[in-house]
Scaffold this motif. Structure first.
Motif, PDB file in Angstrom:
ATOM      1  N   ASN A  86       0.820  -1.210   0.000  1.00  0.00           N
ATOM      2  CA  ASN A  86       0.000   0.000   0.000  1.00  0.00           C
ATOM      3  C   ASN A  86       0.853   1.259   0.000  1.00  0.00           C
ATOM      4  N   LEU A  90       0.593   4.237  -2.816  1.00  0.00           N
ATOM      5  CA  LEU A  90       0.548   5.670  -2.537  1.00  0.00           C
ATOM      6  C   LEU A  90       1.664   6.416  -3.268  1.00  0.00           C
ATOM      7  N   ILE A  93       0.834   6.670  -7.005  1.00  0.00           N
ATOM      8  CA  ILE A  93      -0.249   7.610  -7.305  1.00  0.00           C
ATOM      9  C   ILE A  93       0.238   9.052  -7.204  1.00  0.00           C
ATOM     10  N   ARG A 100      -2.482  11.576  -9.703  1.00  0.00           N
ATOM     11  CA  ARG A 100      -2.895  12.235  -8.462  1.00  0.00           C
ATOM     12  C   ARG A 100      -3.953  13.310  -8.676  1.00  0.00           C
ATOM     13  N   TYR A 105      -8.284   7.907  -8.390  1.00  0.00           N
ATOM     14  CA  TYR A 105      -7.074   7.510  -7.686  1.00  0.00           C
ATOM     15  C   TYR A 105      -6.950   8.188  -6.323  1.00  0.00           C
ATOM     16  N   SER A 109      -6.192   5.996  -3.159  1.00  0.00           N
ATOM     17  CA  SER A 109      -5.157   6.364  -2.185  1.00  0.00           C
ATOM     18  C   SER A 109      -5.724   6.402  -0.779  1.00  0.00           C
TER      19      SER A 109
END
Length: 387
Positions: A86, A90, A93, A100, A105, A109
């Motif tokens: 994860n 992050l 992204i 972003r 997304y 996130s």
């Protein structure tokens, strides 16, 4: 009056019976004795004070070393992989300006952030409680840890709901999607999501517990009121129902899009590209939802069962092991994103290629430095020789 030989015969039979009882007692394992002692102490605590800190010992259901090692191994493995995966999601992204900026997304996130928090808080508190049997903390500290776990898992589920609604709007109203789903509205939705989850999870700490209300306590969680557990289960079931409804509509529209693209393959345009992206992302999120339901169903079923019936010690152990499936769900989500999302997959390939180039450059730099130093030495020697 009986015969004089009857009394010695009875004494012999009693002696044999007591010897058999002693043999059975000797064959009892240490874990069985510990379990019996714990059951007795739980009865004493229940009669004395249900809000005593010692009451938490009744919820430490792992009686053997093998069970504790298994739980610690599962939590350590799933938790470590979940945090790594994860965190990578992050990074992928927010390192790309293209991803972003997209609301889709942003919701993903939020899901990744919730899964990271769930892994850290759940693993630390769960292992500390069930494996190390740590009880040197107050009721408020335990409820604070429970609030952290509930917040993170509720936020994870709510992030999936926002993602499902995002796909629902994208497919049901594709022409108005950019007007309806803006970055500002996405951030507002995420803010409402996290505030709601924190508020609901903090209610036991704020006073909705069986100690403050003098009500029936849950058999799965210390100090937790049964009515609060029922309300939290209803909250989760409503979220699941909304997600299932949204994805059912998404799948139906995705099927229509696939049929449309097969019928108009010659018309390869921007609209068809947009449809392909929506269909792929819809299939990805349906896979996420399927994993979510499979991982959470055993826990929710046992929670519902504990409200209407008394749980045996075996079922409470099963609940402890099923709780690790929630970590498995958080660990699987990033894998699905990497396999199904072309944008995240291409970003991952770019990161890996950049890392390989840096690694190759770092390996070549000592050789280049040594070559430069040797050339300098040779130049100095030649100048000295000419002089």
């Amino acid at each position: 009056m009986g015969s004089p030989q009857a009394s010695p015969a009875r004494d012999v039979s009693k002696r044999r019976a007591s010897e058999e009882v002693q043999k059975e007692a000797k064959t009892l394992s240490a874990s069985s004795w510990l379990q019996l002692i714990t059951m007795d102490s739980c009865k004493i605590h229940e009669n004395a004070s249900k809000c005593s800190v010692n009451t938490m010992e009744c919820f430490m259901v792992l009686s053997t070393q093998a069970q504790k090692i298994s739980i610690a191994t599962l939590c350590g493995l799933f938790g470590t992989l979940c945090i790594f995966e994860n965190s990578l999601v992050l990074y992928l992204i927010f390192s790309s300006p293209r991803t972003r900026r997209k609301p889709s997304y942003l919701f993903i996130s939020s899901l990744a952030l919730a899964d990271i928090l769930a892994s850290v808080i759940f693993v630390c508190s769960f292992v500390n409680f069930h494996v190390f049997n740590e009880t040197n903390f107050s009721k408020e500290m335990f409820l604070l840890q429970l609030a952290g776990v509930n917040t993170s898992f509720s936020a994870s589920l709510s992030s999936l709901l926002l993602t499902a609604l995002d796909r629902y709007i994208s497919i049901s109203r594709p022409s108005k999607y950019k007007l309806l789903m803006t970055r500002k509205r996405a951030w507002i939705a995420l803010g409402v999501l996290w505030v709601t989850c924190v508020t609901i999870a903090s209610l036991p700490l704020l006073g909705w517990n069986c100690c403050m209300l003098d009500s029936t306590c849950s058999e799965l969680f210390p100090f937790v009121d049964d009515n609060y557990l029922s309300s939290w289960i209803c909250f989760v079931m409503v979220l699941l129902g909304c997600i299932i409804y949204a994805y059912a509509h998404v799948l139906w529209r995705a099927h229509q899009h696939v049929a449309y693209m097969e019928k108009h393959q010659a018309q390869a345009g921007k609209q068809n590209t947009r449809m392909r992206m929506d269909v792929m992302l819809a299939k990805t999120l349906v896979m996420v939802l399927t994993v979510l339901v499979l991982c959470w169903s055993p826990v929710l079923v046992l929670m519902i069962y504990s409200i209407f019936a008394r749980l045996s010690n075996h079922l409470r152990k099963v609940f402890a092991f099923c709780s690790t499936l929630c970590l498995l769900n958080s660990m699987v989500n990033p894998i699905i994103y990497a396999l199904r999302s072309k944008e995240l997959y291409s970003s991952l390939r770019m990161v890996l290629s950049r890392f390989r180039r840096q690694l190759k450059a770092s390996e070549e730099s000592p050789e280049a430095e040594s070559t430069r130093k040797s050339s300098v030495i040779e130049t100095v020697c030649e100048d000295t020789h000419v002089t």
